[in-house]
Scaffold this motif. Structure first.
Motif, mmCIF file in Angstrom:
data_model
loop_
_atom_site.group_PDB
_atom_site.id
_atom_site.type_symbol
_atom_site.label_atom_id
_atom_site.label_comp_id
_atom_site.label_asym_id
_atom_site.label_seq_id
_atom_site.Cartn_x
_atom_site.Cartn_y
_atom_site.Cartn_z
ATOM 1 N N UNK A 118 -7.950 67.352 37.013
ATOM 2 C CA UNK A 118 -8.046 67.806 38.396
ATOM 3 C C UNK A 118 -6.642 67.854 38.977
ATOM 4 N N UNK A 119 -6.266 68.994 39.529
ATOM 5 C CA UNK A 119 -5.006 69.070 40.259
ATOM 6 C C UNK A 119 -5.321 68.864 41.719
ATOM 7 N N UNK A 120 -4.855 67.746 42.251
ATOM 8 C CA UNK A 120 -5.234 67.369 43.601
ATOM 9 C C UNK A 120 -4.198 67.863 44.599
ATOM 10 N N UNK A 121 -4.501 68.991 45.239
ATOM 11 C CA UNK A 121 -3.557 69.548 46.213
ATOM 12 C C UNK A 121 -3.462 68.697 47.470
ATOM 13 N N UNK A 122 -4.414 67.795 47.691
ATOM 14 C CA UNK A 122 -4.341 66.986 48.900
ATOM 15 C C UNK A 122 -3.422 65.778 48.715
ATOM 16 N N UNK A 123 -2.807 65.654 47.532
ATOM 17 C CA UNK A 123 -2.029 64.449 47.247
ATOM 18 C C UNK A 123 -0.903 64.227 48.250
#
Lengths: 331, 296
Positions: free
Chosen positions: B36-41
């Motif tokens: 999962x690439x978490x853009x909210x990081x």
């Protein structure tokens, strides 16, 4: 023992019923698309105010062209692009520079923008084709951000952060509207033709299973580059229209990630890889963003985010993807 | 002996790079464990920064002590994000693309909410460390660093080391590594995927929170910070390798040094080029991957 009696082959269908079937199979889609675009072409007649036409209605076909452009790469060949805002900005700057600095006429400047963004799209698509799915998305995001940085710093040509004025080129509101509509029609025609051609099949094969597609002799990287290039060729003149409509562009207004996200929203809601759904979604959401919510535009990000979220969770196959919807609309 | 500008840029770059390491580690953990690439990081990180800021403003809490609040809070938020953004689509086809869209939608929502709640104003938790210079004397000249950067680098190093030990010696950490190698085999061996995913997301949130505390002390932060850090983290991850701990460390330090060197070389008129180091890093790493024919 006699030979088994074979049932008589049914005769090849002829006559009126067959024509009707063929018409239903073949032409209802084209007819429907023509009707939709005819209605869009009549829209300025309903709202004759040139001010409304230039500031509001113009954005409906403008978003439509961008959504269909994203649909070519994002819908068919499965390349989630977060780099279309970069192509849009390049298109805007190329058109503006050729029209103002070199004095070309508007149409040839926009054609030049199409050529530039086509080549840029081919390049990004080809280099990026080594990456799949989300990693391609990140690469396009970085490429667009880098392009924006170059435009910001290449002051000799783009005037940098001062912005680029285009005051002396005045297009009438109806020129802008019908120009955008023509681009939308071209983009839709491209999507439609791709969806019915071998190229489209190749795009979808690459999207569904790239290894298998390669194994069956499809040059996956070439097709991915082609999809992105075709998609880019639309973004160039669309950016040009943006430049001519706003009379002034700078590296933050011409390069706006929000446009990219809004067209992703339109394609996701309308159904990726479909023809009709994204048109409807683009018209509806262009209206939502540019008319219904003009007084709430500080919440544009929030609304875009919530709609993408809801659409991905609730309508993964697009608004026309439900079981009860007539098959005739699902293309 | 006077300052050596090269050494100053180098040390400063390593200091900022250590922050990039701990920030990018959280993202890379999720990429490794669950793809999962978490853009909210970046916005998780900012949540930590704002929490630190308001704890300081309202209760006068020392930013280093606020770690005790920020870490559990961000763990909870991370777990919550897992159940909102990942769990519902776990069995979908195109899982990676779907979560990408969902987390990007989350980014938009968080950005707008942050701007509405806390405005675009730049904030910082002022500390005495910030104004205390630390001077290193070397045979080639002196290098100077703010004490706060040294503290941040220490925190980052401690967090990275703890994560490394956690992944190596605890059951959960080993389960994470197993899942990142072969999810199906890991599940067949009885690893509960949902719980593991939720915990990974929580740990990713904790790392973001630590980075957030460091950011609150070192920089003037505002909502757009989350997005620019996201791009930097992508640069780190693309250079260091997806799901690789050692690669992330090397990538983060490299990016930090590359940025400060760019800022040093193009001093003044070309100052904005420093941000471009991350974009170039992403694209160069990508081009190398393309040349080597690796598709992931």
């Amino acid at each position: 023992m006699s030979a088994p009696v074979l049932p008589a082959a049914s005769p090849a269908p002829t006559g009126f019923r067959d024509l009707a079937t063929r018409f239903a199979r073949w032409n209802h889609r084209r007819t429907l698309l023509i009707v939709v675009f005819a209605l869009l072409a009549l829209l300025p007649v309903l709202y004759p105010s040139p001010y409304t036409l230039a500031t509001v209605l113009f954005y409906i076909p403008w978003y439509l062209a961008m959504a269909q452009s994203w649909n070519i790469s994002g819908g068919f060949s499965g390349q989630l692009s977060f780099g279309h805002w970069g192509l849009l900005g390049v298109g805007a700057y190329t058109s503006a520079i050729f029209a103002v600095t070199y004095g070309w006429n508007v149409v040839s400047a926009m054609a030049m923008a199409a050529v530039v963004t086509f080549l840029l799209g081919l390049l990004i698509g080809y280099v990026g084709s080594a990456l799949r799915g989300p990693y391609f998305a990140i690469a396009t995001l970085a490429a667009a951000a880098l392009i924006q940085l170059v435009v910001l710093n290449w002051k000799a040509v783009t005037l940098g952060s001062l912005g680029f004025p285009i005051f002396y080129i005045l297009l009438s509101p109806s020129d802008l509207y019908y120009g955008a509509l023509a681009l939308g029609a071209i983009a839709t025609a491209m999507v439609y033709l791709i969806s019915r051609s071998r190229i489209g099949l190749a795009f979808e094969a690459v999207r569904e299973n790239e290894d298998l597609a390669t194994a069956t002799g499809i040059y996956a990287r070439g097709y991915k580059a082609l999809a992105f290039g075709l998609s880019g060729a639309i973004m160039g003149p669309v950016g040009g229209l943006y430049a001519f409509a706003s009379h002034y562009i700078d590296p933050t207004s011409a390069f706006n990630l929000l446009y990219n996200l809004q067209i992703i929203l339109m394609v996701v809601v309308g159904g990726r890889g479909k023809v009709l759904g994204p048109i409807v979604a683009a018209v509806v959401f262009a209206w939502v963003f540019e008319v219904a919510l003009t007084s709430f535009n500080v919440y544009n990000y929030l609304i875009t985010g919530v709609v993408i979220f809801a659409a991905v969770l609730l309508v993964p196959r697009g608004i026309f993807g439900f079981r009860g919807i007539p098959k005739a609309l699902q293309f | 002996m006077g300052f050596n500008p090269f050494l100053v840029a180098l040390i400063g770059g390593l200091g900022v790079g250590s922050l990039y390491v701990v920030f990018a580690l959280g993202m890379n953990l999720l990429i490794g464990v669950m793809r999962v690439i978490n853009f909210t990081h970046g916005y998780l990180m900012l949540l930590g920064s704002y929490l630190t800021y308001f704890l300081w403003e309202w209760y006068g809490l020392n930013p280093l002590l606020s770690l005790l609040v920020v870490m559990p809070a961000l763990f909870a938020v991370g777990v919550l994000f897992h159940f909102i953004m990942v769990q519902p689509v776990l069995k979908r086809p195109y899982f990676e693309d779907t979560t990408l869209l969902l987390t990007f939608a989350g980014l938009l929502i968080l950005d707008n909410v942050f701007v509405k709640l806390w405005t675009d104003n730049q904030r910082q938790v002022p500390t005495t460390y910030f104004n205390t210079p630390v001077i290193f004397s070397t045979p080639w000249g002196d290098a100077v660093l703010s004490q706060v950067v040294l503290i941040g680098a220490g925190l980052a190093a401690a967090a990275t080391l703890t994560l490394g030990l956690f992944l190596r010696y605890t059951w959960t950490g080993r389960a994470m590594r197993a899942a990142s190698q072969d999810l199906l085999a890991a599940r067949l061996l009885g690893i509960p995927a949902t719980r593991l995913y939720a915990i990974s997301f929580g740990i990713s949130g904790v790392l973001a929170g630590i980075a957030g505390v460091v950011v609150a002390m070192e920089f003037l932060f505002y909502p757009e910070f989350g997005f620019s850090y996201l791009l930097k983290a992508f640069g780190v991850i693309m250079m260091g390798g997806l799901g690789s701990l050692v690669g992330t460390i090397a990538g983060g330090l490299t990016l930090g040094v590359a940025e400060s060197m760019t800022a040093w070389v193009y001093n003044g008129a070309y100052g904005t080029w420093a941000n471009g180091a991350a974009y170039v890093a992403i694209l160069v790493a990508l081009a190398v991957r393309a040349l080597l024919g690796k598709s992931r």
